[in-house]
Scaffold this active site. Structure first.
Site, mmCIF file in Angstrom:
data_model
loop_
_atom_site.group_PDB
_atom_site.id
_atom_site.type_symbol
_atom_site.label_atom_id
_atom_site.label_comp_id
_atom_site.label_asym_id
_atom_site.label_seq_id
_atom_site.Cartn_x
_atom_site.Cartn_y
_atom_site.Cartn_z
ATOM 1 C CE LYS A 208 -3.473 2.273 2.873
ATOM 2 N NZ LYS A 208 -4.397 2.139 3.996
ATOM 3 C CD GLU A 214 9.322 -6.008 7.250
ATOM 4 O OE1 GLU A 214 9.141 -4.865 6.764
ATOM 5 O OE2 GLU A 214 9.074 -6.299 8.429
ATOM 6 N N GLY A 273 -4.842 -2.036 5.225
ATOM 7 C CA GLY A 273 -4.088 -3.183 4.711
ATOM 8 C C GLY A 273 -4.789 -4.504 4.976
ATOM 9 N NE ARG A 274 -6.538 -4.028 11.128
ATOM 10 C CZ ARG A 274 -5.901 -2.857 11.196
ATOM 11 N NH1 ARG A 274 -4.804 -2.661 10.482
ATOM 12 N NH2 ARG A 274 -6.352 -1.886 11.944
ATOM 13 C CD GLU A 359 -2.011 -4.860 11.811
ATOM 14 O OE1 GLU A 359 -0.891 -5.364 11.935
ATOM 15 O OE2 GLU A 359 -2.496 -4.575 10.708
ATOM 16 C CG HIS A 390 -5.996 -36.279 16.780
ATOM 17 N ND1 HIS A 390 -6.297 -37.541 17.261
ATOM 18 C CD2 HIS A 390 -6.933 -36.003 15.832
ATOM 19 C CE1 HIS A 390 -7.349 -38.007 16.615
ATOM 20 N NE2 HIS A 390 -7.764 -37.094 15.750
ATOM 21 C CE LYS A 514 5.545 -1.225 9.075
ATOM 22 N NZ LYS A 514 4.661 -0.556 8.122
HETATM 23 C C1 G6Q Z 1 -2.534 -3.805 7.936
HETATM 24 C C2 G6Q Z 1 -1.315 -3.159 8.338
HETATM 25 C C3 G6Q Z 1 -0.040 -3.871 7.924
HETATM 26 C C4 G6Q Z 1 0.333 -3.622 6.480
HETATM 27 C C5 G6Q Z 1 1.771 -4.083 6.268
HETATM 28 C C6 G6Q Z 1 2.231 -3.882 4.846
HETATM 29 O O1 G6Q Z 1 -3.638 -3.393 8.163
HETATM 30 O O2 G6Q Z 1 -1.342 -1.856 7.914
HETATM 31 O O3 G6Q Z 1 -0.102 -5.264 8.117
HETATM 32 O O4 G6Q Z 1 -0.540 -4.267 5.613
HETATM 33 O O5 G6Q Z 1 2.633 -3.396 7.152
HETATM 34 O O6 G6Q Z 1 2.121 -2.542 4.476
HETATM 35 P P1 G6Q Z 1 2.259 -2.097 2.997
HETATM 36 O O7 G6Q Z 1 1.149 -2.698 2.216
HETATM 37 O O8 G6Q Z 1 2.211 -0.613 3.005
HETATM 38 O O9 G6Q Z 1 3.593 -2.615 2.500
#
Ligand code: G6Q
Length: 551
Positions: A208, A214, A273-274, A359, A390, A514
């Site tokens: 996003k 990463e 994002g989620r 989150e 199990h 971060k």
């Molecule tokens: C989700 C969070 C988080 C995000 C990641 C990746 O709701 O905001 O999990 O999706 O940190 O972020 P980017 O899509 O910006 O790389």
């Protein structure tokens, strides 16, 4: 929306629920003997059949929970979300993932603009791209069609696509594989790139912000892998253009990375994002299952959105399940919530829900900044049945903790039976139904004795019962049903956040780590002043690393 959040613990309904909890003596055997209770507690939401009857509830508790929702104004907050109000107050944003699954022609206003046409414009581009890759029309730099799509993303830009890719395995196109790189642990990229041919590999960089360490690190690593693999004879710019596409809200940064803006799919800051698997973040998934199935997934989401938006509280499944979680968390002392899919294809669903729920609702302050005065955000966890039976079910059956559990199953197996096959799916479902029954009814000492058990073993073999479960069933795990399940949990999460008065759509807790990682990295790399700036424990860990890292 009013400027300040309501403290739920000050409401009349909260006082009533406290009173009810104090006098509550669970009796699921009694409740389940009443067919009327079961009938009234079984609801339908789109294609989902939801049996709430094995929960620790009474009609009085239901009434008080609904009164709580009314006092807090949960429905008004829901309506504000659907209407594009800036309910993500700490980021000053609308929350409109529900607009991503609106059919063409619907109108959803955000900040003065109807966003639905833009949603469908991007979807059309994603679908055209997916078709080209699937048909072989999209070729790599050496003219060969794509055999593997590698999604590079993390958190919300990874968990949804992976989970849905696994869940919808029977709908994937043969001969077209997708892999997902998320972790900055270099073994993740190494493992996922292993055995791939650069000439037939396409990368989808999903971020996003296009600023996530990463993802950008992995994207650079993959770009080097690609260019090294293709060799000197291939034009580098052309290679990146043909083997890299991006999904982001930051299209300028996409261009800086070297990805052709024509190969970038956008989305908007009002999609968290989620909550983004149904946006262009689902591009890899759209390639895997095709536009038609992806559209069915979106229609499933929308069906659940409509249910949540329009069903009265007493019929509203996400609202009721959210309120139920409030009852367990705040009045009966539950700390965790298990999600137990009886479908191997849903093996990543609990992990996906962990991000969605934890989150979103793992917050200690309300959306107006005031501290909460009650517990929030239970720990979600789970594994598919019957594997979990199990392993950890022992604690759910006989442990000392209250663990409400959602069981999810399907009437039809993912693969049709052939003549002469044993119907193992029936055995599978028998386990699902038996577990919820065992948890509810338990086994009394007298029942254990009646089996001829030696007296000294009776306590160990007794089951208290009264362990709550919700049973969710659907005809089959189709793209539409998956969309419905995801939206169900999104709206459960929303309902809980609304009661607690928290902003379920920010994630400041992710940010601190971060920032600090960027400060610690130079210390590990040998920068003396960065090392001196660390606390003694961190210095000790870095020292250990330096002493043990082999050259
Ligand atoms: C989700 C969070 C988080 C995000 C990641 C990746 O709701 O905001 O999990 O999706 O940190 O972020 P980017 O899509 O910006 O790389």
């Amino acid at each position: 929306m009013s400027a300040s959040a309501t403290d739920p613990t000050t409401t009349d309904a909260w006082a009533r629920l406290t009173e009810l909890a104090a006098g509550y003596r669970p009796d699921l055997r009694g409740a389940l003997a009443d067919a009327d209770w079961v009938r009234k507690s079984t609801l339908q939401a789109a294609d989902l059949h939801v049996d709430l009857s094995k929960n620790l509830l009474t009609p009085d508790v239901w009434r008080a929970l609904r009164a709580l929702a009314a006092e807090i104004g949960v429905e008004a907050r829901r309506d504000a979300m659907f209407a594009g109000a800036h309910i993500n107050s700490t980021e000053g944003r609308a929350v409109l993932h529900t607009a991503l699954r609106q059919p063409e022609g619907a109108v959803v206003m955000a900040d003065g603009d109807d966003v639905v046409p833009a949603v469908h414009e991007v979807l059309a581009r994603v679908y055209a791209f997916a078709d080209k890759v699937r048909s072989g029309e999209w070729t790599g730099a050496t003219g060969r069609p794509i055999a593997t799509v590698v999604n590079i993303g993390i958190g919300g830009s990874d968990l949804g696509p992976v989970m849905a890719y696994e869940a919808l395995k029977p709908y994937r196109q043969d001969g077209l594989e997708c892999r997902f790189i998320s972790n900055i642990d270099p073994t993740d990229a190494a493992e996922k790139l292993s055995g791939l041919d650069p000439e037939t590999t396409l990368f989808v960089v999903s971020s996003k912000t296009f600023g996530t360490l990463e993802t950008l690190t992995n994207a650079r690593l993959c770009r080097s892998w690609l260019l090294d693999g293709l060799g000197a004879g291939v034009d580098r710019k052309d290679a990146v253009a043909k083997h890299f596409v991006a999904v982001s809200t930051a299209l300028d940064k996409v261009a800086d990375f070297g990805i052709d803006p024509d190969n970038a799919f956008g989305f908007w800051d009002w999609v968290g994002g989620r909550y983004s698997v149904d946006s262009a973040i689902g591009t890899t998934l759209a390639v895997a299952i095709g536009p038609e199935r992806f559209a069915e997934l979106l229609a499933g989401f929308h069906a659940m959105d409509e249910h949540f938006r329009t069903a009265p509280l007493e019929q509203n499944v996400p609202a009721q399940m959210g309120l139920l979680n409030i009852w367990y968390t705040n009045f009966l002392g539950a700390h965790t919530h298990a999600v137990l899919p009886y479908s191997q294809y849903l093996h990543r669903f609990p992990a996906y829900l962990q991000q969605l729920t934890m989150e979103s609702n793992g917050k200690g302050v309300r959306w107006d900044g005031s501290p909460v005065t009650t517990e929030t955000g239970e720990v979600f966890w789970g594994e598919p049945g019957t594997n979990g039976q199990h392993a950890f079910y022992q604690l759910i059956h006989q442990g000392t903790r209250l663990i409400p559990a959602d069981f999810i199953g399907f009437a039809n197996p993912a693969h049709a039976l052939k003549d002469g096959d044993v119907d193992v799916h029936e055995l599978f479902l028998a386990n699902f139904f038996a577990q919820t029954k065992a948890l509810a009814f338990g086994k009394t000492p007298d029942e254990v004795r009646a089996e001829g058990t030696a007296e000294r073993l009776v306590p160990a073999r007794t089951f208290t019962g009264n362990r709550p479960t919700t049973s969710i069933m659907a005809p089959a795990l189709t793209p539409s049903v998956l969309g419905q399940l995801i939206a169900l949990y999104e709206h459960i999460t929303f309902t809980q956040g609304a009661v607690w008065g928290i902003d379920s759509f920010d994630q400041w807790g992710v940010e601190l780590g971060k920032q600090l990682a960027l400060q610690v990295a130079p210390a590990i790399a040998g920068d003396r002043s960065a090392l001196d700036a660390q606390d003694a424990s961190t210095q000790g860990l870095i020292d250990y690393y330096h002493q043990h890292r082999k050259a």
